[in-house]
Design a protein around this motif. Structure first.
Motif, short mmCIF file in Angstrom:
data_model
loop_
_atom_site.label_atom_id
_atom_site.label_comp_id
_atom_site.label_asym_id
_atom_site.label_seq_id
_atom_site.Cartn_x
_atom_site.Cartn_y
_atom_site.Cartn_z
N GLY A 1 -13.78 -4.84 2.46
CA GLY A 1 -13.09 -5.16 1.21
C GLY A 1 -11.60 -5.05 1.43
N GLY A 2 -10.82 -5.42 0.44
CA GLY A 2 -9.37 -5.43 0.61
C GLY A 2 -8.68 -4.09 0.42
N ILE B 1 -4.09 -7.95 7.19
CA ILE B 1 -3.49 -6.89 8.02
C ILE B 1 -3.87 -7.06 9.49
CG2 ILE B 1 -3.18 -5.20 6.17
CD1 ILE B 1 -5.61 -3.67 7.52
N GLY B 2 -4.60 -8.08 9.82
CA GLY B 2 -4.93 -8.31 11.24
C GLY B 2 -6.17 -9.18 11.36
N VAL C 1 -4.93 -9.70 -0.69
CA VAL C 1 -5.17 -9.21 0.66
C VAL C 1 -6.46 -9.83 1.18
CG1 VAL C 1 -3.80 -7.10 0.61
CG2 VAL C 1 -6.07 -7.04 -0.31
N THR C 2 -6.33 -10.59 2.23
CA THR C 2 -7.44 -11.40 2.73
C THR C 2 -7.26 -11.70 4.21
OG1 THR C 2 -8.39 -13.64 2.63
CG2 THR C 2 -6.14 -13.41 1.84
N ALA D 1 -6.87 -2.52 3.39
CA ALA D 1 -5.72 -3.38 3.72
C ALA D 1 -4.59 -3.16 2.72
CB ALA D 1 -6.16 -4.83 3.75
N VAL E 1 -2.01 -12.36 2.29
CA VAL E 1 -1.62 -11.51 3.42
C VAL E 1 -2.82 -10.80 4.02
CG1 VAL E 1 -0.10 -9.64 4.18
CG2 VAL E 1 0.64 -11.14 2.33
N LEU F 1 -12.63 -6.68 7.22
CA LEU F 1 -13.02 -5.40 6.60
C LEU F 1 -14.06 -5.68 5.52
CD1 LEU F 1 -9.36 -4.15 6.13
CD2 LEU F 1 -10.95 -3.41 7.90
N1 ADE Z 1 -10.08 -8.02 3.60
C1 ADE Z 1 -11.02 -8.03 4.55
N2 ADE Z 1 -10.48 -8.05 5.75
C2 ADE Z 1 -9.13 -8.04 5.59
C3 ADE Z 1 -8.02 -8.08 6.47
N3 ADE Z 1 -8.16 -8.11 7.80
N4 ADE Z 1 -6.80 -8.08 5.94
C4 ADE Z 1 -6.64 -8.07 4.61
N5 ADE Z 1 -7.64 -8.04 3.72
C5 ADE Z 1 -8.88 -8.02 4.22
#
Ligand code: ADE
Length: 236
Positions: free
Chosen positions: A138-139, A131-132, A85-86, A142, A129, A136
C-alpha cells in the motif's frame, strides 16, 4: 507545514511518524500531520470503499467517491498540491523533497488493493510519485518515507539547519565518512587530518572522500557530478 494523508490506515501513519524527530516537530507545531480515513467518507451503507474492476482482472479497486469526498473535505475549496504515491510515479529524490518542502500544505493519497479508480485521480492528483522500483502492499510506507524526507527540510525541524545543507545528494555527492570519540577504536585511528584543526585541509579531505565514495558506491551519481564539474577540462 501541514501534511494531510488520505488513507485507509490512518493509525499506521500516525504511529509511524509520531516518534523521534518528526514527532518532536509535531509537538513543537512546526509540522502537523492530519491522517484522514477515507472510509469515513464512503456513502455506502456497509462502509465499503472498494469494488471489482470493470473489464475483469485480479483484485479490487478503491472507488472514486470516498476518495473524492475525503479530498474535498481536506481542501475546503483551496487548491492543495496532491501527491498520489504509486509505483507508477516519478521516482522520489532529494530535489523533489526540497521542492515539496516549499509548500505550506501537502496532501498525500495512499492507494491499496490494486489501486484507485482512474477518474478520481484525474480530478484530484497533481503529482504521481514512487519511492522506488518495487511494489509495496500500500502507499502508507511510501507516504511516510516522503513525509520524513520533506519534514526534515522544513526550517526548525532539525536542531541545526546546516546539517540539512551538507549531506548526501547535495550537489550529487554522497556524504564523507564521519568519526567520533574515541580517537582509536579496535586499533583503528581517526584520520589524522580531522584532528589537525586545519579547516581548509579538513574540507579538502572531506570533498575527496565524498568524490571517492560516490564513484565507488553510486557510479550513476558520480557521472552526473563529473558532467557538471568537469566542463572546463573536457570541452574543446
Ligand atoms: N505503493 C506501492 N508501491 C509503491 C512505491 N514503490 N512507491 C510509492 N507508492 C507505492
Amino acid at each position: 507545514m501541514k501534511f494531510h494523508v488520505l488513507t485507509l490506515f490512518p493509525e499506521m501513519i500516525i504511529n509511524g511518524l509520531s516518534t523521534s524527530i518528526t514527532g518532536r516537530a509535531m509537538e513543537k507545531e512546526i509540522i502537523s500531520l492530519d491522517a484522514v480515513n477515507i472510509r469515513d467518507y464512503t456513502i455506502s451503507k456497509h462502509k465499503k470503499v472498494d469494488d471489482y474492476p470493470y473489464g475483469g482482472g485480479a483484485g479490487m479497486l478503491m472507488q472514486a467517491q470516498p476518495v473524492y469526498d475525503a479530498h474535498k473535505a481536506v481542501c475546503k475549496g483551496r487548491n492543495i498540491r496532491t501527491v498520489y504515491v504509486t509505483p507508477q510515479g516519478s521516482v522520489f529524490n532529494q530535489k523533489m523533497a526540497q521542492e515539496f518542502a516549499k509548500e505550506e500544505e501537502l496532501i498525500l493519497l495512499c492507494g491499496h488493493y490494486e489501486g484507485i479508480d482512474e477518474r478520481v485521480l484525474e480530478e484530484v492528483v497533481t503529482d504521481y510519485v514512487s519511492i522506488g522500483d518495487y511494489v509495496l502492499t500500500g502507499g502508507e510506507l511510501a507516504a511516510m518515507v516522503m513525509i520524513d524526507a520533506i519534514a526534515r527540510l522544513v526550517p526548525g525541524v532539525l536542531n541545526n539547519d546546516v546539517s540539512a545543507e551538507f549531506e548526501s545528494f547535495q550537489d550529487d555527492l554522497l556524504e564523507y565518512p564521519q568519526y567520533s570519540r574515541p580517537e582509536v577504536w579496535m586499533d583503528k585511528a581517526v584520520p589524522p587530518v580531522l584532528l589537525s584543526g586545519h579547516h581548509v585541509n579538513i574540507e579538502k579531505w572531506r570533498l575527496a572522500q565524498s568524490i571517492e565514495r560516490t564513484k565507488e558506491r553510486r557510479p550513476d551519481l558520480y557521472e552526473r557530478w563529473l558532467a557538471n564539474h568537469d566542463q572546463g577540462s573536457k570541452s574543446k
